[in-house]
Design a protein around this motif. Structure first.
Motif, PDB file in Angstrom:
ATOM      1  N   THR A   1      92.244  33.921   6.313  1.00 22.65           N
ATOM      2  CA  THR A   1      93.183  33.186   6.182  1.00 22.65           C
ATOM      3  C   THR A   1      92.041  32.163   4.804  1.00 22.65           C
ATOM      4  OG1 THR A   1      94.214  32.847   7.328  1.00 22.65           O
ATOM      5  CG2 THR A   1      94.906  31.944   5.361  1.00 22.65           C
TER       6      THR A   1
ATOM      7  N   THR B   1     101.911  26.055   1.362  1.00 22.79           N
ATOM      8  CA  THR B   1     101.693  27.531   1.029  1.00 22.79           C
ATOM      9  C   THR B   1     100.791  28.128   2.334  1.00 22.79           C
ATOM     10  OG1 THR B   1     102.515  26.636  -0.532  1.00 22.79           O
ATOM     11  CG2 THR B   1     101.367  28.859  -0.606  1.00 22.79           C
ATOM     12  N   PHE B   2      99.178  27.227   2.198  1.00 19.05           N
ATOM     13  CA  PHE B   2      98.714  28.331   2.734  1.00 19.05           C
ATOM     14  C   PHE B   2      98.975  27.486   4.651  1.00 19.05           C
ATOM     15  CE2 PHE B   2      94.192  27.119   5.037  1.00 19.05           C
ATOM     16  CZ  PHE B   2      93.411  28.267   4.834  1.00 19.05           C
ATOM     17  N   VAL B   3      99.598  26.156   5.148  1.00 20.88           N
ATOM     18  CA  VAL B   3      99.609  26.708   6.193  1.00 20.88           C
ATOM     19  C   VAL B   3     100.534  27.913   6.730  1.00 20.88           C
ATOM     20  CG1 VAL B   3     100.959  25.258   8.239  1.00 20.88           C
ATOM     21  CG2 VAL B   3      99.308  24.329   6.923  1.00 20.88           C
TER      22      VAL B   3
ATOM     23  N   LEU C   1      99.972  30.593  -6.545  1.00 24.02           N
ATOM     24  CA  LEU C   1      99.941  30.451  -5.108  1.00 24.02           C
ATOM     25  C   LEU C   1     100.847  31.026  -4.159  1.00 24.02           C
ATOM     26  CD1 LEU C   1      99.112  26.393  -4.539  1.00 24.02           C
ATOM     27  CD2 LEU C   1      97.486  28.164  -4.233  1.00 24.02           C
TER      28      LEU C   1
ATOM     29  N   VAL D   1     101.818  30.526   5.359  1.00 29.33           N
ATOM     30  CA  VAL D   1     101.039  31.742   4.712  1.00 29.33           C
ATOM     31  C   VAL D   1      99.315  32.240   6.123  1.00 29.33           C
ATOM     32  CG1 VAL D   1      98.942  32.739   3.335  1.00 29.33           C
ATOM     33  CG2 VAL D   1     100.505  31.812   2.393  1.00 29.33           C
ATOM     34  N   LEU D   2      98.765  31.163   6.754  1.00 31.14           N
ATOM     35  CA  LEU D   2      98.231  30.885   8.181  1.00 31.14           C
ATOM     36  C   LEU D   2      98.813  31.302   8.915  1.00 31.14           C
ATOM     37  CD1 LEU D   2      95.105  30.069   9.023  1.00 31.14           C
ATOM     38  CD2 LEU D   2      95.759  28.174   9.126  1.00 31.14           C
TER      39      LEU D   2
ATOM     40  N   ASN E   1      97.465  15.617  -8.539  1.00 23.08           N
ATOM     41  CA  ASN E   1      98.536  15.933  -8.690  1.00 23.08           C
ATOM     42  C   ASN E   1      99.578  16.412  -7.382  1.00 23.08           C
ATOM     43  OD1 ASN E   1     100.921  17.415  -9.090  1.00 23.08           O
ATOM     44  ND2 ASN E   1     100.688  18.870 -10.311  1.00 23.08           N
ATOM     45  N   PRO E   2      99.795  15.184  -6.455  1.00 22.94           N
ATOM     46  CA  PRO E   2     100.010  15.048  -5.860  1.00 22.94           C
ATOM     47  C   PRO E   2     100.631  16.349  -4.887  1.00 22.94           C
ATOM     48  CG  PRO E   2     100.509  12.714  -6.644  1.00 22.94           C
ATOM     49  CD  PRO E   2     100.245  13.790  -7.481  1.00 22.94           C
ATOM     50  N   GLY E   3     102.053  16.808  -5.941  1.00 26.64           N
ATOM     51  CA  GLY E   3     103.069  17.565  -5.938  1.00 26.64           C
ATOM     52  C   GLY E   3     102.063  19.345  -5.782  1.00 26.64           C
ATOM     53  N   LEU E   4     100.990  19.432  -6.291  1.00 26.45           N
ATOM     54  CA  LEU E   4     100.351  21.097  -6.065  1.00 26.45           C
ATOM     55  C   LEU E   4      99.955  20.885  -4.706  1.00 26.45           C
ATOM     56  CD1 LEU E   4      99.567  23.344  -7.277  1.00 26.45           C
ATOM     57  CD2 LEU E   4      97.530  22.022  -8.101  1.00 26.45           C
ATOM     58  N   ILE E   5      99.131  19.155  -4.106  1.00 24.94           N
ATOM     59  CA  ILE E   5      98.883  19.318  -2.681  1.00 24.94           C
ATOM     60  C   ILE E   5      99.496  19.995  -2.128  1.00 24.94           C
ATOM     61  CG2 ILE E   5      97.348  17.594  -1.892  1.00 24.94           C
ATOM     62  CD1 ILE E   5      96.111  16.273  -3.849  1.00 24.94           C
ATOM     63  N   PHE E   6     100.621  19.067  -2.142  1.00 24.19           N
ATOM     64  CA  PHE E   6     101.778  19.283  -1.156  1.00 24.19           C
ATOM     65  C   PHE E   6     102.527  20.341  -1.242  1.00 24.19           C
ATOM     66  CE2 PHE E   6     106.096  19.669  -0.700  1.00 24.19           C
ATOM     67  CZ  PHE E   6     106.738  19.472   0.458  1.00 24.19           C
ATOM     68  N   TRP E   7     102.254  21.599  -2.061  1.00 24.62           N
ATOM     69  CA  TRP E   7     102.563  22.423  -2.445  1.00 24.62           C
ATOM     70  C   TRP E   7     101.376  23.493  -1.005  1.00 24.62           C
ATOM     71  CZ3 TRP E   7     107.075  24.262  -1.519  1.00 24.62           C
ATOM     72  CH2 TRP E   7     108.387  23.675  -2.428  1.00 24.62           C
ATOM     73  N   THR E   8      99.922  23.098  -1.909  1.00 26.45           N
ATOM     74  CA  THR E   8      99.168  24.155  -2.054  1.00 26.45           C
ATOM     75  C   THR E   8      98.960  24.193  -0.227  1.00 26.45           C
ATOM     76  OG1 THR E   8      97.805  23.325  -3.639  1.00 26.45           O
ATOM     77  CG2 THR E   8      96.393  24.890  -1.840  1.00 26.45           C
ATOM     78  N   ALA E   9      99.395  22.694   0.880  1.00 24.52           N
ATOM     79  CA  ALA E   9      99.023  22.865   2.055  1.00 24.52           C
ATOM     80  C   ALA E   9      99.682  23.414   3.110  1.00 24.52           C
ATOM     81  CB  ALA E   9      99.114  21.284   2.440  1.00 24.52           C
TER      82      ALA E   9
ATOM     83  N   THR F   1      93.153  20.416  -1.622  1.00 22.61           N
ATOM     84  CA  THR F   1      93.235  20.422  -0.263  1.00 22.61           C
ATOM     85  C   THR F   1      92.793  21.469   0.512  1.00 22.61           C
ATOM     86  OG1 THR F   1      95.281  19.777  -1.814  1.00 22.61           O
ATOM     87  CG2 THR F   1      96.136  20.944   0.937  1.00 22.61           C
TER      88      THR F   1
ATOM     89  N   ASP G   1     107.266  14.199  -6.492  1.00 23.91           N
ATOM     90  CA  ASP G   1     106.973  15.019  -7.503  1.00 23.91           C
ATOM     91  C   ASP G   1     106.945  15.937  -7.218  1.00 23.91           C
ATOM     92  OD1 ASP G   1     107.803  16.126  -9.247  1.00 23.91           O
ATOM     93  OD2 ASP G   1     105.649  15.463 -10.918  1.00 23.91           O
TER      94      ASP G   1
END
Lengths: 175, 336
Positions: B170, A27-29, B107, A31-32, A17-25, B199, B97
């Protein structure tokens, strides 16, 4: 090829799920970055500071211990020195007293000897004087006897008798 | 032991997942993929009637584990999450998407929780003088932070570990909160999604590679790839070393994802045993006690996996930055 892979794995546990990868990246950055500024800085700073504080406290305690040990050593040395000093003073005092006592006894002995000597001299003189007096007395008595003899008569027997009795008298008188 | 168990549980589910995916894509055309799963869920919850129950149980479990466009609060209803995609004007990623799914929501919840908790703690530390001991929440967090700082970062990276601390801390708390929130009813485990763990592993990969470049320079980095062997072996060694660089994040990805997924699958499977056998006795004697036991185990695993991920990240950074010139020199001396 990528899309065919996605279709193959769709619905399974490994569904990409590229969208989830995008959001994880993203969000994580975010938050970091926020946490780095808000939390990790102060917390790690405080931990470091406390660590240094504890270390410096330990160092100070060690230093204080060393110092106190040095002071204790110095005190011990001072005490030993004072002990030695007092020992020396006492010994010196004793020696002095001993010397003084010896001096006094010597002096007293000398004095006594002197006194004895002078007493002896005096006794000798007195004795001599007494003998002188006795000698004079005896001479006087002899002269007196002779006078008496001459006065009575110049009889030999009489004279002899007189002298004998006088001498007898003299000896009895003396005793 | 644990890994074998995990694979024993995962393998059939991975296979059944394909079957469900094929079935659902046949029945519903494309867009509303969740429509096919929802009736199955209702069927199980509303009383077991239909014939192939095992398949339905599998479908429900997969529905719980997998990402979804609907955040459901059965029996209170559900929230349809927005479907977005990047505008086509954006370079490279144009048209991607980026729908907000259940795991994205989780998250964000985790992020919000992290930000709230650590802002509070950070604020406390700002007002705290070095002579005061921290209390309550700050004290609890400090125990974990100090653990990551000393036992994870300092002991594995050694000199210059302070630089990597913000990332390691983190990633530790991010994974930990994700794991724990997944154990709350209606929650979902974002770290049980392979995309999320991938990720995070990619971040570790980049951090490791950057650290290696910074520590050794380009020449030292390339020398590192030859592993100090004779030049005639380079044709074998260099590909192995390059593959090695990628297997590390791959292992991180699979370990975290598999561990977090397996626990949930076991709990759900234990619960579904009683539905499949239609027996209260089984529910009372097997399903519930064992599910509770696994749940408690999961609490432990939540901490353990956050620790393992952070630990291995620190280890990889430590390996990449270690001054191996010393070892190489010794090896060269031994060789001659």
């Amino acid at each position: 090829m990528l899309t065919s892979g996605i279709i193959l794995l769709a619905g399974s546990l490994l569904e990409p799920n590229p969208g989830l990868i995008f959001w994880t990246a993203v969000t994580f950055v975010i938050v970091l970055l926020i946490l780095k500024k808000v939390a990790w800085g102060p917390i790690l700073g405080a931990l470091d500071e406390r660590e240094k504080g504890i270390q410096s406290s330990i160092d100070r305690a060690h230093q204080a211990k060393d110092e106190s040990e040095a002071i204790l050593l110095k005190n011990k040395q001072l005490l030993a020195k004072a002990d030695a000093e007092s020992d020396r003073i006492i010994r010196e005092g004793k020696d002095y007293a001993e010397k003084l006592r010896a001096d006094f006894t010597d002096k007293a002995q000398v004095e006594a000897k002197k006194m004895i000597a002078s007493a002896k001299d005096e006794i000798e003189q007195e004795k001599r004087r007494a003998l002188d007096v006795l000698r004079n007395e005896v001479a006087d008595l002899a002269v007196k006897g002779a006078e008496k003899i001459i006065k009575t008569a110049l009889d030999a027997d009489m004279q002899k008798k007189i002298v004998d009795t006088m001498i007898q008298d003299l000896s009895t008188k003396r005793n | 032991m644990a890994i074998i168990k995990v694979f024993a549980v995962l393998l059939p589910l991975l296979l059944s997942g394909y079957g469900i995916a094929a079935a659902s894509s046949e029945s519903s055309s494309g867009a509303s993929g969740n429509m096919a799963v929802t009736p199955a869920v209702e069927a199980v919850h509303g009383g077991v009637e239909a014939a192939p129950e095992e398949e339905k149980a599998g479908a429900v479990i997969m529905h719980h584990i997998l990402d979804n466009h609907v955040f459901s609060f059965e029996p209170f209803g559900s929230v349809e999450l927005p479907r977005l995609s990047l505008p086509a004007a954006v370079p490279v990623l144009g048209g991607l998407d980026i729908s907000v799914t259940k795991h994205v929501v989780m998250l964000w919840l985790v992020s919000a929780l992290l930000l709230i908790v650590f802002s509070v703690v950070g604020l406390k530390y700002k007002t705290l003088s070095s002579r005061q001991a921290p209390k309550g929440l700050a004290n609890a967090i400090e125990a974990l932070v100090d653990f990551v700082r000393l036992d994870v970062a300092k002991s594995n990276i050694g000199h210059g570990y302070e630089k990597h601390l913000p990332y390691l801390l983190t990633v530790f708390f991010f994974i930990l909160f994700c794991n724990l929130l997944g154990l709350i009813p209606y929650g979902a485990t974002a770290t049980g999604n392979v995309n999320v763990t991938l990720t995070l592993s990619i971040f570790t990969f980049f951090v490791t590679q950057t650290a290696a470049f910074k520590a050794h320079g380009v020449k030292g980095y390339l020398q590192h790839l030859t592993a100090g062997t004779h030049w005639s072996l380079w044709i074998i060694m260099v590909p192995i070393e390059i593959i090695g660089q990628f297997t590390k994040p791959f292992a991180l990805t699979v370990r975290l994802f598999a561990n977090m997924t397996a626990g949930h699958i076991i709990i759900l499977s234990l619960i579904f045993i009683s539905f499949i056998l239609k027996s209260y006795v089984v529910a009372a004697t097997v399903s519930v006690p064992f599910a509770i036991f696994i749940y408690l185990l999961e609490l432990f695993v939540a901490f353990l996996q956050a620790f393992v991920f952070t630990m291995l990240s620190a280890l990889f950074i430590g390996l990449a930055t270690a001054h191996s010139s010393h070892d190489e020199h010794e090896a060269a001396v031994a060789h001659h």
